[in-house]
Design a protein around this motif. Sequence first.
Motif, PDB file in Angstrom:
ATOM      1  N   SER A  73     -26.770  37.628  13.142  1.00 13.13           N
ATOM      2  CA  SER A  73     -25.732  36.645  13.486  1.00 13.13           C
ATOM      3  C   SER A  73     -26.200  35.707  14.597  1.00 13.13           C
ATOM      4  O   SER A  73     -25.896  34.513  14.586  1.00 13.13           O
ATOM      5  CB  SER A  73     -24.459  37.369  13.940  1.00 13.13           C
ATOM      6  OG  SER A  73     -23.965  38.187  12.923  1.00 13.13           O
ATOM      7  N   GLY A  76     -28.333  33.117  13.151  1.00  9.11           N
ATOM      8  CA  GLY A  76     -27.491  32.154  12.426  1.00  9.11           C
ATOM      9  C   GLY A  76     -26.884  31.138  13.367  1.00  9.11           C
ATOM     10  O   GLY A  76     -26.862  29.928  13.077  1.00  9.11           O
ATOM     11  N   GLN A  80     -27.712  26.994  13.760  1.00  9.87           N
ATOM     12  CA  GLN A  80     -26.637  26.004  13.646  1.00  9.87           C
ATOM     13  C   GLN A  80     -26.476  25.191  14.929  1.00  9.87           C
ATOM     14  O   GLN A  80     -25.604  24.324  15.024  1.00  9.87           O
ATOM     15  CB  GLN A  80     -25.311  26.721  13.340  1.00  9.87           C
ATOM     16  CG  GLN A  80     -25.267  27.358  11.954  1.00  9.87           C
ATOM     17  CD  GLN A  80     -24.012  28.200  11.759  1.00  9.87           C
ATOM     18  OE1 GLN A  80     -23.052  28.077  12.505  1.00  9.87           O
ATOM     19  NE2 GLN A  80     -24.023  29.055  10.752  1.00  9.87           N
TER      20      GLN A  80
END
Length: 330
Positions: A73, A76, A80
């Motif tokens: 996570s 991720g 982004q």
Amino acid sequence: MKYYVRRITFYLITLWAAVSLNFLIPRLLPGDPVGIMLAKLARNGEVTPATVRSIELLLGSSSDATLWEQYVSYWGRILQGDLGVSITKYPTPVVELIMQALPWTVVLVGLATTVSFVLGIGLGAWIGWKRGTWVDHIIPFTTVLQSVPYFWLALLLVFAFSVTLGAFPIIGGYDVFTFAGPEVSWEFLGSAVYHGILPAVTIVLSSVGGWLLGMRNMTVSTLAEDYITTAEAKGLRPLRIFTTYATRNAALPSIAGFGISLGFVVAGSIVMEQVFSYPGVGKLLIQSVQNNDYALIQGVFLFITIAVLAANFLMDIVYGFIDPRTRHHA
């Protein structure tokens, strides 16, 4: 081609290791960084569930998620461009704060570092060429300036040129009484340049001695090489021997050092920015440490890491073109 493939692979692995360390360090800290941040945020008002989730992903989740799930996570979020929110200036995103401070540091410290490098290399080559003459006396003066701590030299310049003579402003990156904030205009650019002169002079005076001394010694060593003697025996002009043979070969180690210095430009000159209250990344880093702003600390360190790796990769490419031996023996 193999040389460049190996360098790209090396830097990708280093980047992965640096980001992974950035993920692990907050989770290894004693105490509860997530609890500390949420408690500070709660003083400024209600904390949204999305903000809580973002902080947990960045600093370590208190939920039942495994370390591997948190790691995935985290990557991720990084991909982004989400580095969380700052508690120092809540609810401003960390990325926005860094992007506001980055141009100030890159322009000021980048230009000052480049000027210092060019000045040190040029003077060092000339002093090495004129070794044993009066110009050698320039070296002790510049090395004394380099031995003076940054903050002390900055304070001396502020006292002499700002407090006593009133020639330059004491603090800030621009005139806050004339401009409400950064804007695109010639008047604002002139104000920024005027406020940046003393910080830039501090950086140049503190760093030029190292470049000068290193280049002087490398020039003297290069002038003792056999190919210099051969060039002189062939009757080549002294200016050509100096520029084409001596300076070009003596500058190679300094170019590698310049690449590393450029990478650390993003970190800013932390002490200098603090003395002059200059709105750069260095001042932002000090504020984040003073306020235990873990998300902002992580974000600044991540930007510094990427900048250092990018600068070193660029210099590896340039060095491969300048000195073909590095491609064959790397």
